[in-house]
Scaffold this motif. Structure first.
Motif, PDB file in Angstrom:
ATOM      1  N   ASN A 128       0.819  -1.209   0.000  1.00 22.45           N
ATOM      2  CA  ASN A 128       0.000   0.000   0.000  1.00 22.45           C
ATOM      3  C   ASN A 128       0.855   1.263   0.000  1.00 22.45           C
ATOM      4  N   ARG A 129       1.982   1.234   0.704  1.00 28.82           N
ATOM      5  CA  ARG A 129       2.873   2.404   0.733  1.00 28.82           C
ATOM      6  C   ARG A 129       3.347   2.756  -0.662  1.00 28.82           C
ATOM      7  N   GLN A 130       3.791   1.757  -1.408  1.00 31.73           N
ATOM      8  CA  GLN A 130       4.245   2.005  -2.771  1.00 31.73           C
ATOM      9  C   GLN A 130       3.089   2.463  -3.664  1.00 31.73           C
ATOM     10  N   PHE A 131       1.907   1.889  -3.449  1.00 33.30           N
ATOM     11  CA  PHE A 131       0.749   2.252  -4.266  1.00 33.30           C
ATOM     12  C   PHE A 131       0.385   3.718  -4.064  1.00 33.30           C
ATOM     13  N   LYS A 132       0.409   4.187  -2.825  1.00 34.35           N
ATOM     14  CA  LYS A 132       0.090   5.592  -2.553  1.00 34.35           C
ATOM     15  C   LYS A 132       1.136   6.518  -3.174  1.00 34.35           C
ATOM     16  N   ALA A 133       2.405   6.113  -3.122  1.00 35.20           N
ATOM     17  CA  ALA A 133       3.455   6.912  -3.748  1.00 35.20           C
ATOM     18  C   ALA A 133       3.251   6.981  -5.261  1.00 35.20           C
ATOM     19  N   MET A 134       2.828   5.864  -5.853  1.00 32.84           N
ATOM     20  CA  MET A 134       2.575   5.843  -7.288  1.00 32.84           C
ATOM     21  C   MET A 134       1.363   6.704  -7.637  1.00 32.84           C
ATOM     22  N   GLN A 135       0.353   6.698  -6.799  1.00 39.13           N
ATOM     23  CA  GLN A 135      -0.796   7.573  -7.007  1.00 39.13           C
ATOM     24  C   GLN A 135      -0.365   9.033  -7.023  1.00 39.13           C
ATOM     25  N   SER A 136       0.527   9.406  -6.113  1.00 40.45           N
ATOM     26  CA  SER A 136       1.009  10.786  -6.060  1.00 40.45           C
ATOM     27  C   SER A 136       1.776  11.145  -7.323  1.00 40.45           C
ATOM     28  N   LEU A 137       2.588  10.199  -7.812  1.00 36.84           N
ATOM     29  CA  LEU A 137       3.329  10.451  -9.048  1.00 36.84           C
ATOM     30  C   LEU A 137       2.378  10.624 -10.217  1.00 36.84           C
ATOM     31  N   THR A 147      -1.568  13.384 -19.200  1.00 33.60           N
ATOM     32  CA  THR A 147      -2.722  12.690 -18.636  1.00 33.60           C
ATOM     33  C   THR A 147      -2.864  11.247 -19.115  1.00 33.60           C
ATOM     34  N   GLY A 148      -1.879  10.749 -19.848  1.00 36.13           N
ATOM     35  CA  GLY A 148      -1.961   9.380 -20.349  1.00 36.13           C
ATOM     36  C   GLY A 148      -1.908   8.301 -19.279  1.00 36.13           C
ATOM     37  N   PRO A 149      -1.056   8.421 -18.264  1.00 38.56           N
ATOM     38  CA  PRO A 149      -0.956   7.364 -17.245  1.00 38.56           C
ATOM     39  C   PRO A 149      -2.241   7.210 -16.442  1.00 38.56           C
ATOM     40  N   LYS A 150      -2.520   5.979 -16.008  1.00 38.94           N
ATOM     41  CA  LYS A 150      -3.679   5.733 -15.152  1.00 38.94           C
ATOM     42  C   LYS A 150      -3.341   4.655 -14.141  1.00 38.94           C
ATOM     43  N   MET A 151      -3.959   4.739 -12.970  1.00 32.99           N
ATOM     44  CA  MET A 151      -3.749   3.767 -11.917  1.00 32.99           C
ATOM     45  C   MET A 151      -4.651   2.550 -12.140  1.00 32.99           C
ATOM     46  N   ILE A 152      -4.153   1.373 -11.744  1.00 32.83           N
ATOM     47  CA  ILE A 152      -4.961   0.161 -11.745  1.00 32.83           C
ATOM     48  C   ILE A 152      -4.854  -0.494 -10.375  1.00 32.83           C
ATOM     49  N   THR A 153      -5.919  -1.128  -9.943  1.00 30.69           N
ATOM     50  CA  THR A 153      -5.966  -1.786  -8.651  1.00 30.69           C
ATOM     51  C   THR A 153      -5.481  -3.229  -8.764  1.00 30.69           C
ATOM     52  N   ARG A 154      -5.377  -3.883  -7.604  1.00 29.18           N
ATOM     53  CA  ARG A 154      -4.940  -5.277  -7.584  1.00 29.18           C
ATOM     54  C   ARG A 154      -5.810  -6.155  -8.488  1.00 29.18           C
ATOM     55  N   SER A 155      -7.134  -5.923  -8.442  1.00 30.23           N
ATOM     56  CA  SER A 155      -8.043  -6.759  -9.235  1.00 30.23           C
ATOM     57  C   SER A 155      -7.889  -6.526 -10.730  1.00 30.23           C
ATOM     58  N   GLU A 156      -7.308  -5.384 -11.112  1.00 33.75           N
ATOM     59  CA  GLU A 156      -7.131  -5.064 -12.529  1.00 33.75           C
ATOM     60  C   GLU A 156      -5.770  -5.500 -13.078  1.00 33.75           C
ATOM     61  N   ASP A 164      -0.266 -12.862  -9.708  1.00 32.52           N
ATOM     62  CA  ASP A 164      -1.031 -12.423  -8.543  1.00 32.52           C
ATOM     63  C   ASP A 164      -0.147 -11.788  -7.479  1.00 32.52           C
ATOM     64  N   ARG A 165       1.073 -11.463  -7.829  1.00 34.53           N
ATOM     65  CA  ARG A 165       2.051 -11.004  -6.846  1.00 34.53           C
ATOM     66  C   ARG A 165       1.844  -9.540  -6.439  1.00 34.53           C
ATOM     67  N   TYR A 166       1.168  -8.741  -7.249  1.00 34.47           N
ATOM     68  CA  TYR A 166       1.275  -7.294  -7.101  1.00 34.47           C
ATOM     69  C   TYR A 166       0.025  -6.655  -6.507  1.00 34.47           C
ATOM     70  N   PHE A 167       0.234  -5.505  -5.850  1.00 34.31           N
ATOM     71  CA  PHE A 167      -0.798  -4.782  -5.116  1.00 34.31           C
ATOM     72  C   PHE A 167      -1.628  -3.882  -6.038  1.00 34.31           C
ATOM     73  N   GLY A 168      -1.041  -3.437  -7.108  1.00 29.99           N
ATOM     74  CA  GLY A 168      -1.655  -2.507  -8.055  1.00 29.99           C
ATOM     75  C   GLY A 168      -0.550  -1.802  -8.817  1.00 29.99           C
ATOM     76  N   GLY A 169      -0.883  -0.751  -9.544  1.00 30.80           N
ATOM     77  CA  GLY A 169       0.172  -0.085 -10.276  1.00 30.80           C
ATOM     78  C   GLY A 169      -0.329   1.042 -11.149  1.00 30.80           C
ATOM     79  N   MET A 170       0.554   1.470 -12.053  1.00 28.80           N
ATOM     80  CA  MET A 170       0.242   2.550 -12.985  1.00 28.80           C
ATOM     81  C   MET A 170       0.629   2.133 -14.396  1.00 28.80           C
ATOM     82  N   ILE A 171      -0.271   2.349 -15.336  1.00 35.18           N
ATOM     83  CA  ILE A 171      -0.010   2.116 -16.751  1.00 35.18           C
ATOM     84  C   ILE A 171       0.442   3.418 -17.387  1.00 35.18           C
TER      85      ILE A 171
END
Length: 418
Positions: A128-137, A147-156, A164-171
């Protein structure tokens, strides 16, 4: 470390001559990686006589060994850069990084269409710590107009990667992947077509004023540009103390079946996690997994490296347990203390660029561009980089053990998820 890589096996490599003469030129570039070749290309395009000296072969170093990841931005956050240059210039740095990606696309189309440039990049988080930092970026990039990048959740995540290793991320749709050696060789050919002369097997032994000496010839140049990065050694001590060579390692598997490739990469993106000692990987044009991981701050190849890399791959993709690793190699990257590239000049006629800290595929090309601008009397952008103070690595002969100790603590924190 072996010189042969999957890149070398899948590129059309031609041998160049050794310097066996005394030459005069406008610009002498030392180093035949992406920084040096880009500098030679940009200077030659501006009408200068250019001689480039490479101690081994074009692409022997990091430029022919890297993960081939085309990534926006810098290894350091823009907020770190703003501490040196201010908020307004921080935005300028962001725009320069965006320009660098556009330059790479244009150069690839013009000089290296065979370099397999594919856009699409997945920054993955492990907690979650890394995910919040990525959201800020992501929010910061949107705020600056990208505006091209977008966040995705664990389920996405599964829509993009079969793990299934990852918490979420940014495309990021405008980062991606490339065959770095094919790209470099295309730029080298472009530099030669523009008039630059490239020499291999021509290690520089000494630089005395405007005289660059090798074992079998010398170059008398109006301008000298150091583009050696982690392979500089002690040729120029003022530069050597500002970077630390770090060994990075890559594995390439056997060719995967079409069904397995589609399972682990349902969308063709390059991937990296957000650890400081990160994992990064992608699918090659011939359906192999190219997987890089971690770093050796001693530059020593760890024992049992292939087994370690295989375990890391299987941790992400359990279905690859029986897949063979066909290639394994390492190479040196140059890092700075603040992870911002060190680009500047030692005197009015001596320039340098180094310390790209893992973002060299894109930023090396831009470094060559702004150095060529500065040599031709437009040094406005170079001066922005010169505002950044780069500390020397502390410890003298103990600097490598000190770095190993510090990075071991960082890796432990990441492993403990704190």
């Amino acid at each position: 470390m072996p010189s042969m890589t999957w890149y070398h096996d899948t590129a059309n490599i031609s041998k160049r001559h050794r310097l066996n003469d005394d030459l005069h030129c406008d610009v002498c570039v030392i180093g035949g990686g992406l920084t040096g070749i880009s500098t030679a290309l940009n200077c030659a395009e501006r009408g200068m006589d250019v001689v480039l000296l490479e101690s081994e072969t074009i692409g022997f170093g990091a430029s022919g060994r890297s993960g081939g990841q085309v990534v926006q931005g810098f290894a350091a956050d823009i907020s770190v850069i703003e501490q040196y240059v201010g908020k307004e210039s921080g935005y300028t740095f962001f725009q320069m990084a965006r320009e660098a990606v556009d330059d790479l696309k244009e150069r690839t189309a013009r000089h290296a269409p065979e370099a397999d440039l594919r856009m699409g990049y997945l920054h993955l988080t492990l907690n979650n710590r890394q995910f919040k930092a990525m959201q800020s970026l992501c929010a910061a990039w949107h705020g600056w107009g990208y505006t091209g990048p977008k966040m995705i959740t664990r389920s996405e995540v599964r829509d993009w990667l079969g793990s299934d290793r990852y918490f979420g991320g940014m495309i990021d749709p405008e980062s991606g992947q490339i065959h770095p050696l094919r790209y470099l060789l295309g730029l080298a050919k472009g530099a030669e077509e523009a008039g630059a002369i490239l020499f291999e097997d021509s290690a520089v032994r000494k630089v005395d004023g405007t005289i660059v000496q090798t074992d079998s010839g010398l170059v008398n140049a109006k301008y000298i540009v150091y583009c050696c990065n982690a392979y500089l050694g002690k040729l120029e001590r003022k530069l050597y103390s500002k970077i630390m060579p770090v060994a990075s390692f890559i594995s390439v598997t056997e060719q995967l079946s079409a069904s397995l490739a589609a399972t682990i990469f349902p969308r063709d993106v390059a991937v990296a996690d957000c650890n400081l000692a990160l994992d990064y990987f992608r699918l090659t044009h011939d359906r192999r997994l190219l997987f890089g991981s971690g770093a050796s701050y001693s530059t020593i190849v760890p024992p049992g490296l292939i087994g370690t890399m295989k375990r890391k791959i299987v941790r992400i993709f359990p279905e690859m347990a029986n897949i063979r690793i066909d290639y394994q190699w390492g190479g040196l990257i140059g890092i700075t203390i603040n992870r911002i590239p060190d680009i500047g000049r030692l005197s009015n006629n001596t320039f340098y660029a180094q310390g790209f800290s893992g973002h060299g595929i894109v930023l090396t090309g831009f470094a060559g561009k702004i150095i060529a601008e500065a040599i031709t009397a437009n040094d406005k952008r170079l001066k922005l980089f010169e505002k950044i103070h780069h500390q020397t690595f502390p410890g003298g002969w103990l600097r490598t053990p000190a770095l190993i100790a510090g990075m071991s603590w960082v890796k432990l924190r990441e492993w403990l998820n704190i």
